[in-house]
Write a protein that holds these residues in place. Sequence first.
Motif, PDB file in Angstrom:
ATOM      1  N   LEU A 182       0.810  -1.423  -0.191  1.00 13.21           N
ATOM      2  CA  LEU A 182       0.018   0.057   0.125  1.00 13.21           C
ATOM      3  C   LEU A 182       0.939   1.214  -0.059  1.00 13.21           C
ATOM      4  O   LEU A 182       1.101   1.922   0.861  1.00 13.21           O
ATOM      5  N   GLN A 183       1.545   1.573  -1.213  1.00 13.43           N
ATOM      6  CA  GLN A 183       2.428   2.727  -1.090  1.00 13.43           C
ATOM      7  C   GLN A 183       1.949   3.872  -0.926  1.00 13.43           C
ATOM      8  O   GLN A 183       2.550   4.901  -0.081  1.00 13.43           O
ATOM      9  N   LEU A 184       0.696   4.292  -1.535  1.00 11.81           N
ATOM     10  CA  LEU A 184       0.205   5.633  -1.374  1.00 11.81           C
ATOM     11  C   LEU A 184      -0.127   5.690   0.142  1.00 11.81           C
ATOM     12  O   LEU A 184      -0.124   6.496   0.612  1.00 11.81           O
ATOM     13  N   THR A 185      -0.563   4.592   0.654  1.00 11.81           N
ATOM     14  CA  THR A 185      -1.051   4.874   2.137  1.00 11.81           C
ATOM     15  C   THR A 185       0.252   5.182   2.916  1.00 11.81           C
ATOM     16  O   THR A 185       0.475   5.805   3.907  1.00 11.81           O
ATOM     17  N   ALA A 186       1.312   4.425   2.418  1.00 14.38           N
ATOM     18  CA  ALA A 186       2.760   4.554   3.151  1.00 14.38           C
ATOM     19  C   ALA A 186       3.154   6.035   3.187  1.00 14.38           C
ATOM     20  O   ALA A 186       3.420   6.739   4.083  1.00 14.38           O
ATOM     21  N   VAL A 187       2.815   6.646   2.041  1.00 16.23           N
ATOM     22  CA  VAL A 187       3.105   8.061   1.570  1.00 16.23           C
ATOM     23  C   VAL A 187       2.281   8.854   2.537  1.00 16.23           C
ATOM     24  O   VAL A 187       2.899   9.795   3.027  1.00 16.23           O
ATOM     25  N   VAL A 188       1.093   8.718   2.661  1.00 17.81           N
ATOM     26  CA  VAL A 188       0.064   9.302   3.653  1.00 17.81           C
ATOM     27  C   VAL A 188       0.405   9.244   4.953  1.00 17.81           C
ATOM     28  O   VAL A 188       0.428  10.500   5.605  1.00 17.81           O
ATOM     29  N   TYR A 189       1.034   8.244   5.348  1.00 16.56           N
ATOM     30  CA  TYR A 189       1.394   8.159   6.861  1.00 16.56           C
ATOM     31  C   TYR A 189       2.728   8.692   7.149  1.00 16.56           C
ATOM     32  O   TYR A 189       2.974   9.462   8.150  1.00 16.56           O
ATOM     33  N   THR A 190       3.581   9.047   6.063  1.00 18.22           N
ATOM     34  CA  THR A 190       4.945   9.637   6.184  1.00 18.22           C
ATOM     35  C   THR A 190       4.281  11.085   6.324  1.00 18.22           C
ATOM     36  O   THR A 190       4.973  11.894   7.198  1.00 18.22           O
ATOM     37  N   LEU A 191       3.474  11.649   5.256  1.00 17.64           N
ATOM     38  CA  LEU A 191       2.859  12.862   5.723  1.00 17.64           C
ATOM     39  C   LEU A 191       2.342  13.066   6.970  1.00 17.64           C
ATOM     40  O   LEU A 191       2.457  14.430   7.464  1.00 17.64           O
ATOM     41  N   PHE A 192       1.341  12.464   7.454  1.00  8.59           N
ATOM     42  CA  PHE A 192       0.987  12.518   8.639  1.00  8.59           C
ATOM     43  C   PHE A 192       2.123  12.650   9.768  1.00  8.59           C
ATOM     44  O   PHE A 192       1.983  13.345  10.705  1.00  8.59           O
ATOM     45  N   LEU A 193       3.114  11.895   9.689  1.00  3.20           N
ATOM     46  CA  LEU A 193       4.336  12.134  10.703  1.00  3.20           C
ATOM     47  C   LEU A 193       4.779  13.175  10.631  1.00  3.20           C
ATOM     48  O   LEU A 193       4.998  13.951  11.744  1.00  3.20           O
ATOM     49  N   GLY A 194       5.053  13.969   9.519  1.00  9.74           N
ATOM     50  CA  GLY A 194       5.537  15.227   9.430  1.00  9.74           C
ATOM     51  C   GLY A 194       4.372  16.436  10.091  1.00  9.74           C
ATOM     52  O   GLY A 194       4.776  17.373  10.721  1.00  9.74           O
ATOM     53  N   MET A 195       3.016  15.982   9.667  1.00  8.35           N
ATOM     54  CA  MET A 195       2.072  16.942  10.234  1.00  8.35           C
ATOM     55  C   MET A 195       2.036  16.682  11.699  1.00  8.35           C
ATOM     56  O   MET A 195       1.653  17.744  12.581  1.00  8.35           O
ATOM     57  N   CYS A 196       2.227  15.665  12.404  1.00  5.81           N
ATOM     58  CA  CYS A 196       2.152  15.257  13.745  1.00  5.81           C
ATOM     59  C   CYS A 196       3.284  16.040  14.450  1.00  5.81           C
ATOM     60  O   CYS A 196       3.059  16.481  15.892  1.00  5.81           O
ATOM     61  N   LEU A 197       4.298  16.320  13.817  1.00  5.62           N
ATOM     62  CA  LEU A 197       5.589  16.902  14.463  1.00  5.62           C
ATOM     63  C   LEU A 197       4.977  18.453  14.584  1.00  5.62           C
ATOM     64  O   LEU A 197       5.390  19.074  15.614  1.00  5.62           O
ATOM     65  N   ILE A 198       4.386  19.056  13.290  1.00  5.31           N
ATOM     66  CA  ILE A 198       3.948  20.159  13.493  1.00  5.31           C
ATOM     67  C   ILE A 198       3.101  20.427  14.502  1.00  5.31           C
ATOM     68  O   ILE A 198       2.866  21.418  15.213  1.00  5.31           O
ATOM     69  N   GLY A 199       1.952  19.386  14.664  1.00  4.86           N
ATOM     70  CA  GLY A 199       1.028  19.653  15.684  1.00  4.86           C
ATOM     71  C   GLY A 199       1.490  19.610  17.239  1.00  4.86           C
ATOM     72  O   GLY A 199       1.008  20.281  18.084  1.00  4.86           O
ATOM     73  N   LEU A 200       2.364  18.546  17.267  1.00  6.62           N
ATOM     74  CA  LEU A 200       3.079  18.657  18.643  1.00  6.62           C
ATOM     75  C   LEU A 200       3.705  20.098  19.091  1.00  6.62           C
ATOM     76  O   LEU A 200       3.499  20.493  20.248  1.00  6.62           O
ATOM     77  N   ARG A 201       4.380  20.529  18.133  1.00  6.35           N
ATOM     78  CA  ARG A 201       4.944  21.854  18.439  1.00  6.35           C
ATOM     79  C   ARG A 201       3.887  23.085  18.431  1.00  6.35           C
ATOM     80  O   ARG A 201       3.948  23.698  19.492  1.00  6.35           O
ATOM     81  N   ALA A 202       2.904  23.031  17.881  1.00  2.00           N
ATOM     82  CA  ALA A 202       1.768  23.972  18.220  1.00  2.00           C
ATOM     83  C   ALA A 202       1.181  23.650  19.469  1.00  2.00           C
ATOM     84  O   ALA A 202       0.753  24.531  20.030  1.00  2.00           O
TER      85      ALA A 202
END
Length: 220
Positions: A182-202
């Motif tokens: 599920l490559q697209l879903t893996a890409v999605v969760y990589t994006l999620f990971l980056g957004m989670c780091l932004i969310g944590l900071r905010a």
Amino acid sequence: MAIADTLGGLVEPLNHQLFLLGNDAVTWAELLGFATGAVCVWLCVRATAWNFPVGIANNVFFLVLFWSARLYADAALQVVFLLLAAHGWLRWARGRDRLTAGPVGRAPARTLLVLLALMVPVTAGLTLLLTRAHDSAPFWDALTTALSLAAQWLLNAKQVETWYFWIAADLVYIPLYAAKGLQLTAVVYTLFLGMCLIGLRAWRRGAATARPAAPVGVPA
């Protein structure tokens, strides 16, 4: 049987292949899961209750996707998430502007200890259950289920620590979905990971400026 046939007919369009991404035959379910998931996490970062209805739509799409991929715990988890999202939506919507309910806060140490303690039997129990159900990745599926449930609980309470659990889950989800094709879903969760780091900071900044006398989820 009639109910199963009806449900099968309803979800069949979502399993229609749109294009190939490497070895991943991307379906409507995966593509719409990508779109709604990205929007949902972005809305979480912004701490708006609109993340919940978008998240519910995401749960439906991923339920279809994960069931088709034989990731049964992840599929069942979407049903639990849907119920928790409805609870969180109502909880956040108690705010004066109907979009947010109080400031971002910190989870008490006792809450975190209870969640971590519960993760052990939940992961162990699900691993055994999923092994018998011939799940394609029983332990990792069980672990990410436990992490995600803890994260959703803290999200509903609008507590910063939700992001640590989401980050931990994403670090497992990314290679898991890549290995399942599920490559697209893996890409999605990589994006999620980056957004989670932004969310944590905010959210950490939001918790630092929140009024200490206003506990999260407790009406004034």
